[in-house]
Enzyme design. Structure first.
Site, short mmCIF file in Angstrom:
data_model
loop_
_atom_site.label_atom_id
_atom_site.label_comp_id
_atom_site.label_asym_id
_atom_site.label_seq_id
_atom_site.Cartn_x
_atom_site.Cartn_y
_atom_site.Cartn_z
N GLY A 1 -14.17 -46.37 -69.00
CA GLY A 1 -14.10 -46.12 -67.56
C GLY A 1 -13.41 -47.29 -66.90
CB CYS A 2 -14.10 -49.07 -63.77
SG CYS A 2 -13.56 -50.51 -62.84
#
Length: 182
Positions: free
Chosen positions: A13-14
């Protein structure tokens, strides 16, 4: 005598969250936020955010295998994100936020596949694991302002306080024995 180093590349993800976590591990020399797994050369953050380049936000980790093993890095990988959500982590949605392991050799591939299979069989997660396991493609470092993002912005960006800090605090409790001592 030079230390032997190796490379691991993970998408969780991030990359702001993931970079801050992996940087704390003893044996990790450098963590670079960037993009991999896509079809556009030299993509920008803006281009990757469209979801049209095929890249995942990921981190590339340079580490010393005599201090931390690939297995230990995988253990952290599986703990710090939800590998059961397809193209999503929390509020971040899109293929660029997919769960991915980009292996650099056959040993990494075998370990990643084994770990994924065993976790699936064990019922460790309530839903099927959707983590992509693929050969490492060209890695493009993200723009400079993404590097060391948490440490450079922890007191000024609310995202750091609301999203990253709680993940970091949980990680520090679970992996206390593996953290660098300063």
């Amino acid at each position: 005598m030079t230390e032997q180093t190796d490379t691991a590349t993970f998408g969780t993800g991030c990359f702001w969250c993931t970079e801050a976590i992996f940087e704390q591990l003893n044996g990790v020399l450098k963590v670079t936020s960037g993009y991999s797994g896509g079809h556009v050369e030299n993509p920008s953050y803006k281009e990757v955010c469209t979801g049209e380049t095929g890249h995942a936000e990921c981190v590339q980790i340079q580490y010393e295998p005599d201090k931390i093993s690939y297995d230990e890095l995988l253990e952290v990988f599986w703990q710090v994100h939800d590998p059961t959500t397809l193209n999503r982590q929390g509020a971040d949605i899109g293929t660029q936020y997919r769960s991915a392991i980009f292996y650099h050799n056959d040993t990494q591939k075998q370990k990643a596949e084994h770990y994924k299979t065993e976790l699936q069989k064990s019922g460790a997660f309530p839903k099927p694991i959707v983590t992509e396991i693929a050969a490492a493609a060209k890695f493009y470092p993200a723009e400079d302002y993404h590097q060391e993002y948490y440490y450079n912005n922890k007191n000024t960006n609310p995202y750091c306080a609301v999203v990253i800090r709680p993940k970091l605090e949980k990680f520090q409790k679970v992996f206390a024995s593996k953290l660098k001592t300063h």
